[in-house]
Write a protein that holds these residues in place. Structure first.
Motif, PDB file in Angstrom:
ATOM      1  N   TYR A  70     -67.426 -15.046  31.854  1.00 59.16           N
ATOM      2  CA  TYR A  70     -67.902 -15.306  33.214  1.00 59.16           C
ATOM      3  C   TYR A  70     -66.991 -16.216  34.027  1.00 59.16           C
ATOM      4  O   TYR A  70     -66.852 -16.015  35.246  1.00 59.16           O
ATOM      5  CB  TYR A  70     -69.329 -15.835  33.164  1.00 59.16           C
ATOM      6  CG  TYR A  70     -70.278 -14.808  32.595  1.00 59.16           C
ATOM      7  CD1 TYR A  70     -70.631 -13.682  33.338  1.00 59.16           C
ATOM      8  CD2 TYR A  70     -70.798 -14.933  31.304  1.00 59.16           C
ATOM      9  CE1 TYR A  70     -71.476 -12.713  32.808  1.00 59.16           C
ATOM     10  CE2 TYR A  70     -71.651 -13.975  30.777  1.00 59.16           C
ATOM     11  CZ  TYR A  70     -71.984 -12.862  31.541  1.00 59.16           C
ATOM     12  OH  TYR A  70     -72.821 -11.900  31.019  1.00 59.16           O
ATOM     13  N   PRO A  71     -66.331 -17.220  33.434  1.00 59.79           N
ATOM     14  CA  PRO A  71     -65.397 -18.014  34.248  1.00 59.79           C
ATOM     15  C   PRO A  71     -64.264 -17.160  34.826  1.00 59.79           C
ATOM     16  O   PRO A  71     -63.868 -17.343  35.983  1.00 59.79           O
ATOM     17  CB  PRO A  71     -64.861 -19.056  33.256  1.00 59.79           C
ATOM     18  CG  PRO A  71     -65.947 -19.193  32.238  1.00 59.79           C
ATOM     19  CD  PRO A  71     -66.518 -17.811  32.090  1.00 59.79           C
ATOM     20  N   PHE A 104     -72.190  -9.660  42.364  1.00 55.51           N
ATOM     21  CA  PHE A 104     -71.698  -9.878  40.999  1.00 55.51           C
ATOM     22  C   PHE A 104     -71.185 -11.306  40.808  1.00 55.51           C
ATOM     23  O   PHE A 104     -71.282 -11.861  39.711  1.00 55.51           O
ATOM     24  CB  PHE A 104     -70.620  -8.850  40.660  1.00 55.51           C
ATOM     25  CG  PHE A 104     -71.162  -7.475  40.399  1.00 55.51           C
ATOM     26  CD1 PHE A 104     -72.044  -7.254  39.351  1.00 55.51           C
ATOM     27  CD2 PHE A 104     -70.818  -6.397  41.210  1.00 55.51           C
ATOM     28  CE1 PHE A 104     -72.567  -5.986  39.101  1.00 55.51           C
ATOM     29  CE2 PHE A 104     -71.330  -5.136  40.978  1.00 55.51           C
ATOM     30  CZ  PHE A 104     -72.213  -4.929  39.924  1.00 55.51           C
ATOM     31  N   LEU A 105     -70.664 -11.891  41.863  1.00 56.63           N
ATOM     32  CA  LEU A 105     -70.248 -13.291  41.769  1.00 56.63           C
ATOM     33  C   LEU A 105     -71.458 -14.190  41.559  1.00 56.63           C
ATOM     34  O   LEU A 105     -71.425 -15.108  40.715  1.00 56.63           O
ATOM     35  CB  LEU A 105     -69.494 -13.700  43.035  1.00 56.63           C
ATOM     36  CG  LEU A 105     -69.089 -15.179  43.131  1.00 56.63           C
ATOM     37  CD1 LEU A 105     -68.250 -15.606  41.922  1.00 56.63           C
ATOM     38  CD2 LEU A 105     -68.323 -15.445  44.428  1.00 56.63           C
ATOM     39  N   LEU A 151     -72.187 -16.696  38.332  1.00 57.14           N
ATOM     40  CA  LEU A 151     -72.486 -18.123  38.469  1.00 57.14           C
ATOM     41  C   LEU A 151     -73.826 -18.470  37.821  1.00 57.14           C
ATOM     42  O   LEU A 151     -73.952 -19.506  37.152  1.00 57.14           O
ATOM     43  CB  LEU A 151     -72.487 -18.507  39.953  1.00 57.14           C
ATOM     44  CG  LEU A 151     -71.122 -18.463  40.640  1.00 57.14           C
ATOM     45  CD1 LEU A 151     -71.277 -18.534  42.159  1.00 57.14           C
ATOM     46  CD2 LEU A 151     -70.215 -19.590  40.149  1.00 57.14           C
ATOM     47  N   ILE A 152     -74.827 -17.615  38.000  1.00 58.88           N
ATOM     48  CA  ILE A 152     -76.151 -17.881  37.416  1.00 58.88           C
ATOM     49  C   ILE A 152     -76.064 -17.927  35.898  1.00 58.88           C
ATOM     50  O   ILE A 152     -76.655 -18.799  35.248  1.00 58.88           O
ATOM     51  CB  ILE A 152     -77.164 -16.799  37.867  1.00 58.88           C
ATOM     52  CG1 ILE A 152     -77.418 -16.887  39.375  1.00 58.88           C
ATOM     53  CG2 ILE A 152     -78.466 -16.922  37.089  1.00 58.88           C
ATOM     54  CD1 ILE A 152     -78.062 -18.151  39.835  1.00 58.88           C
ATOM     55  N   VAL A 153     -75.331 -16.973  35.329  1.00 59.98           N
ATOM     56  CA  VAL A 153     -75.206 -16.939  33.864  1.00 59.98           C
ATOM     57  C   VAL A 153     -74.572 -18.240  33.354  1.00 59.98           C
ATOM     58  O   VAL A 153     -74.895 -18.714  32.260  1.00 59.98           O
ATOM     59  CB  VAL A 153     -74.364 -15.718  33.429  1.00 59.98           C
ATOM     60  CG1 VAL A 153     -74.058 -15.781  31.947  1.00 59.98           C
ATOM     61  CG2 VAL A 153     -75.106 -14.430  33.748  1.00 59.98           C
ATOM     62  N   GLN A 154     -73.690 -18.827  34.144  1.00 56.55           N
ATOM     63  CA  GLN A 154     -73.050 -20.090  33.763  1.00 56.55           C
ATOM     64  C   GLN A 154     -73.896 -21.309  34.138  1.00 56.55           C
ATOM     65  O   GLN A 154     -73.448 -22.447  34.007  1.00 56.55           O
ATOM     66  CB  GLN A 154     -71.690 -20.209  34.445  1.00 56.55           C
ATOM     67  CG  GLN A 154     -70.686 -19.144  34.030  1.00 56.55           C
ATOM     68  CD  GLN A 154     -69.384 -19.287  34.794  1.00 56.55           C
ATOM     69  OE1 GLN A 154     -68.560 -20.143  34.478  1.00 56.55           O
ATOM     70  NE2 GLN A 154     -69.198 -18.446  35.809  1.00 56.55           N
ATOM     71  N   GLU A 201     -76.496 -24.146  41.916  1.00 56.46           N
ATOM     72  CA  GLU A 201     -76.235 -24.604  43.283  1.00 56.46           C
ATOM     73  C   GLU A 201     -75.040 -23.876  43.891  1.00 56.46           C
ATOM     74  O   GLU A 201     -75.053 -23.518  45.066  1.00 56.46           O
ATOM     75  CB  GLU A 201     -76.024 -26.114  43.286  1.00 56.46           C
ATOM     76  CG  GLU A 201     -77.301 -26.864  42.872  1.00 56.46           C
ATOM     77  CD  GLU A 201     -77.096 -28.363  42.753  1.00 56.46           C
ATOM     78  OE1 GLU A 201     -75.918 -28.794  42.649  1.00 56.46           O
ATOM     79  OE2 GLU A 201     -78.102 -29.099  42.773  1.00 56.46           O
ATOM     80  N   ALA A 202     -74.011 -23.629  43.085  1.00 54.67           N
ATOM     81  CA  ALA A 202     -72.862 -22.856  43.576  1.00 54.67           C
ATOM     82  C   ALA A 202     -73.293 -21.440  43.933  1.00 54.67           C
ATOM     83  O   ALA A 202     -72.820 -20.854  44.924  1.00 54.67           O
ATOM     84  CB  ALA A 202     -71.759 -22.818  42.527  1.00 54.67           C
TER      85      ALA A 202
END
Length: 911
Positions: free
Chosen positions: A458-459, A497-498, A502-505, A509-510
């Motif tokens: 994910y990163p 998809f972005l 981010l949610i998975v990580q 807030e991002a």
């Protein structure tokens, strides 16, 4: 993903062929009189040959040229012989008979060298280069063009050099070296400007525009097309106008603005039909067909393609035939008629192989590969993509190569061969970066991001998707509002998809920042431009950061609820409290629903039994299907509210602002019910907004409106206008008239009704009004083709048609604190990635702080009651959201069906 070469042959004028000097009629002595007569005869035959050539009768043209050539050889007129040989070579080139063309042109070159005609040598070398270019042998073509320009420089023939420079540019364009191509085109333009040649300036301006367009720099390309159009109009150059209008049509096509594309292509076609340029007419008709194909109007597209094909066959335009037959194949592929699609694509392939059209060959091989991909025959798909790739690499077609490699990556991704897919996408990325294709770069970064998501990296996915978004957003400045909306819709998946990555990580807030960044971007730009009062300013408004989002919740003294969907299985919900606390929940829609969320939203609305304004429906009792209705409203509550209920305020007077997405804009939030049957309006004071950033901007709408009841404008039941398409007059609304009179009496003013409520008069009065209330028909269509749907029905006059459209409202400057559209479906419009494009958006952009609109058609009686209650409460409390809530609660006591009390929603500021 299909790597489509330009089906649109946007520039329909080839770089001019340099013919050798025309056969002269010179004064001679008596001893040469016979020769002069013979020359005159040759000239006449020669001209007849060109008349046949322009009709596409190449065999007849060649016969006549051969007759002229025989005469010139007989009288030993070398200059004339070279001229005719040169033009015979051109005919062979046009007929795609390249070996014959080269043989004849080389014979002409021998002659001009013998007589030391530098200009003739340059022309012949240039024309040989054109043959090699058409054959796809770009390196050889470039060598001949460079020799030609060197000799032309020696001879000081500036009139030749512009064409040669643009021919060199065409090679660099084929090789994907866009920057070099642009440099040579700029040199060619400067050459023609120095010579004062307006017609060639127009061609160069259009080629430069296409260069920018191919790199995704659409506003820059459009600027050059417009320059070309202006110059061609000033010079009375109809051919140049046709080129420029055609390319402007391509610009709108690329932005998905198909109505405008058709308009400009139609203008271009009309000019070309007037000129009688059959080749240009055929391509224009085919281009229009391609727009219809993209609109899904396949019968119309096929009709256009067949019409174009008939012309191309008549004039023996094999290149045009190949392109049009290819387009027919693509249309059948869209129709899922794969047998027909394959049949036509194979015909196109045969033609392109026959005429050695290497660009076209690569394109058709690629399209056949894409057809097999759709048929899930991945081995055959890869086979054809590989063949296309070999062709494009051989001729140095970098854009084609990037498309082929990208398509192969798509196949590998489908087969879950991530390593191969990633390798393909990385190769494509390197190519599009080299050639400066920014749009292609963004798309490829998106594809790479998807691979990393599948691999759980994910990163890496985040990095690539952010990079794609940065490019998308860099391409937006300079686009019109409608163009931005269409452009944004093509990018929505990248943002989704972005957000998922981010949610998975656990970067909640991002992800919220991105969620708001993806919506209402065109609306935000529009609001800023209006507030700056600089409509042509170039702006690039930065999206909100987390601290700014928290500050907006605090300044609004409201709880913000933002929704985002990823594909059809996930719903993300953020809650931002006035304290700055951010909470997050996600809903697995596949587990919670048997069908898509959109279907539940539409079913819940349909169950309410909404009907048109003016139909007297005010049932006191629940309708027979109330059980189904309650079930659906409860299910929506379960999906949208229950997961976040614990984060919402407990005080019913506290404001909650919902920020929906997609079909959620249609949700009747006040009517949602919990399991105990309690409506959401009982628990909260509700508003909606298209984006958090829009809330920030509407709060900055500064008005200096006198606090006088005379500034209340109430309009009801005007003399109805005629609908331009249906040619029918709208039905009168006596109930709306009664509503307007009752509301006007509250403010001790007069309602404007009937023939007095003209569009022209109302527009003038709207500019100074503090509160504006319209009780009339609201329309959802884009009647005037302005690209913005929606209209308010008013009384027509000789000066206007009585339809005040969303597009016209956008151009107004309003100071109203509140506009109420007490009409049917005024909250509707086109639901896009930018929100609902309609009346509410236009009014807020025009300067209105708050708008109340309806989500469905409403009855006269219940609406009149609700609106009267709303204004009665508003007179005692300036909080519009609180007043609307109180009016809904009171109305519900009399009209229990949510149909009658839950239709209206407040957008914008509460106070």
């Amino acid at each position: 993903m299909s790597d489509r070469r330009k089906y649109f042959t946007w520039l329909l004028v080839l770089v001019p062929l340099f013919s050798l000097p025309a056969l002269p009629l010179v004064t001679v002595t008596a001893q040469a009189q016979t020769n002069l007569t013979r020359k005159d005869e040759a000239v006449k035959i020669f001209n007849l040959g060109w008349q046949q050539a322009e009709r596409g009768n190449y065999s007849e043209a060649l016969k006549l040229f051969e007759q002229a050539l025989a005469i010139l050889r007989e009288i030993k007129y070398s200059v004339g012989e070279a001229t005719v040989l040169n033009d015979i070579g051109e005919i062979y080139r046009r007929a795609n008979q390249y070996p014959q063309a080269l043989k004849v042109l080389e014979s002409a070159l021998v002659i001009v060298k013998q007589i030391d005609d530098k200009a003739g040598q340059a022309a012949n070398l240039n024309n040989i280069g054109l043959v090699y270019r058409d054959m796809g042998e770009y390196t050889k073509a470039l060598e001949y063009f460079q020799q030609a320009i060197a000799i032309s420089n020696q001879a000081g023939k500036k009139q030749q050099q512009g064409s040669m420079l643009s021919n060199i540019a065409s090679i660099y364009n084929k090789l994907g070296e866009q920057t070099k191509a642009l440099d040579y085109l700029q040199q060619a333009l400067a050459n023609y400007q120095q010579l004062g040649n307006k017609e060639e300036q127009v061609i160069m301006l259009n080629l430069i525009g296409l260069n920018y367009q191919n790199r995704g720099e659409y506003p820059k390309g459009y600027e050059y097309f417009q320059q070309g159009l202006i110059i061609s109009k000033q010079a009375g150059d109809q051919s140049g106008q046709g080129i420029s209008l055609n390319n402007i049509g391509s610009y709108y096509y690329n932005l998905g603005q198909y109505a405008k594309s058709l308009d400009f292509l139609g203008q271009a076609l009309a000019i070309r039909q007037q000129l009688g340029d059959q080749s240009a007419i055929a391509v224009n008709i085919s281009n229009i067909g391609e727009v219809y194909r993209m609109l899904g109007q396949y019968p119309q597209a096929l009709q256009n393609f067949q019409q174009a094909l008939t012309i191309q066959k008549q004039i023996a335009d094999k290149d045009g035939e190949g392109t049009t037959i290819n387009n027919i194949g693509q249309t059948y592929s869209d129709l899922k008629d794969y047998n027909q699609a394959l049949n036509y694509l194979q015909q196109a392939l045969a033609i392109r192989q026959q005429i050695s059209d290497q660009d076209g060959l690569g394109e058709t091989l690629n399209n056949i590969g894409d057809l097999y991909r759709q048929l899930e025959n991945y081995d055959r798909a890869l086979e054809y993509f590989q063949q296309a790739l070999a062709v494009n690499r051989k001729i140095g077609n970098k854009p084609g190569e990037a498309g082929n490699v990208n398509n192969m990556g798509e196949v590998y991704r489908t087969l879950q061969q991530d390593a191969k897919a990633l390798e393909s996408f990385e190769q494509a990325l390197a190519i599009v970066k080299t050639i400066g294709d920014k749009a292609g770069e963004a798309k490829t970064l998106h594809n790479i991001g998807l691979i990393y998501i599948h691999q759980g990296q994910y990163p890496e996915a985040e990095k690539n998707l952010f990079a794609a978004i940065d490019i998308w957003e860099a391409l937006r400045p300079g686009l019109s509002d409608a163009q931005k909306i269409a452009f944004i819709d093509t990018q929505a998946n990248t943002y989704r998809f972005l957000i998922q990555s981010l949610i998975v990580q656990n970067k909640i807030e991002a992800a919220l920042e991105v969620a708001d960044r993806t919506r209402a971007r065109a609306f935000v730009d529009l609001l800023v431009l209006k507030q700056l009062e600089k409509p042509n300013a170039q702006i690039n408004i930065k999206p909100l950061k987390l601290a700014e989002i928290k500050n907006i919740a605090k300044s609004q003294n409201a709880t913000l609820v933002e929704y985002a969907t990823v594909e059809e299985d996930k719903l993300y919900i953020w809650v931002v409290n006035p304290t700055g606390k951010i909470s997050f929940e996600q809903v697995n829609l596949k587990q919670s629903l048997k069908s898509p969320l959109q279907k539940l939203v539409l079913a819940s609305r349909n169950s309410l039994g909404a009907r048109g304004r003016g139909i007297n429906i005010s049932p006191i009792n629940e309708p027979p299907n109330s059980g189904s209705k309650k079930t659906q409203l409860k299910k929506l509550y379960e999906i949208l509210i229950q997961p976040i209920a614990k984060y919402l305020p407990t005080d019913p007077q506290s404001r909650v602002i919902f920020i929906p997405q997609s079909s959620l804009f249609l949700v009747p939030f006040p009517a949602l019910q919990d399991q105990q049957g309690k409506y959401l309006i009982d628990k909260h004071t509700i508003l909606t907004a298209p984006a958090i950033q829009v809330l920030d901007l509407t709060a900055k709408q500064h008005h200096n409106i006198p606090q006088s009841e005379k500034d209340i404008l109430v309009v009801g039941n005007p003399i109805m206008p005629k609908l331009p398409i249906a040619n029918e007059i709208l039905e009168p609304l006596p109930g709306a008239e009664a509503e307007a009179k009752k509301i006007a009496s509250l403010f001790k003013t007069q309602a404007i009704i009937g023939s007095k409520a003209t569009e022209t008069s109302m527009v003038k009065q709207m500019n100074q009004a503090k509160i504006i209330h319209f009780a009339t028909h609201g329309l959802l269509d884009d009647f005037k083709g302005l690209g913005v749907p929606g209209a308010i029905a008013l009384a027509p006059t000789r000066q206007d048609d009585g339809l005040l459209t969303s597009g016209e409202i956008l151009d107004m400057k309003l100071n109203a604190d509140l506009v109420v559209l007490s009409a049917c479906n005024t909250g509707g419009g086109n639901i896009t990635g930018d929100g609902v494009i309609g009346l509410s958006r236009s009014l807020i952009t025009a300067g209105v702080k708050s708008v109340i609109v309806s989500l469905w058609s409403v009855s006269d009686t219940s609406t009149a009651f609700l609106m009267t209650e709303f204004y009665r409460h508003l007179q005692h409390n300036p909080d519009k959201a609180a007043a609307l809530r109180a009016a809904m609660l009171t109305t519900r006591q009399k009209y229990s069906n949510p149909l009658d009390w839950a239709a209206f929603t407040l957008i914008g500021e509460a106070k």
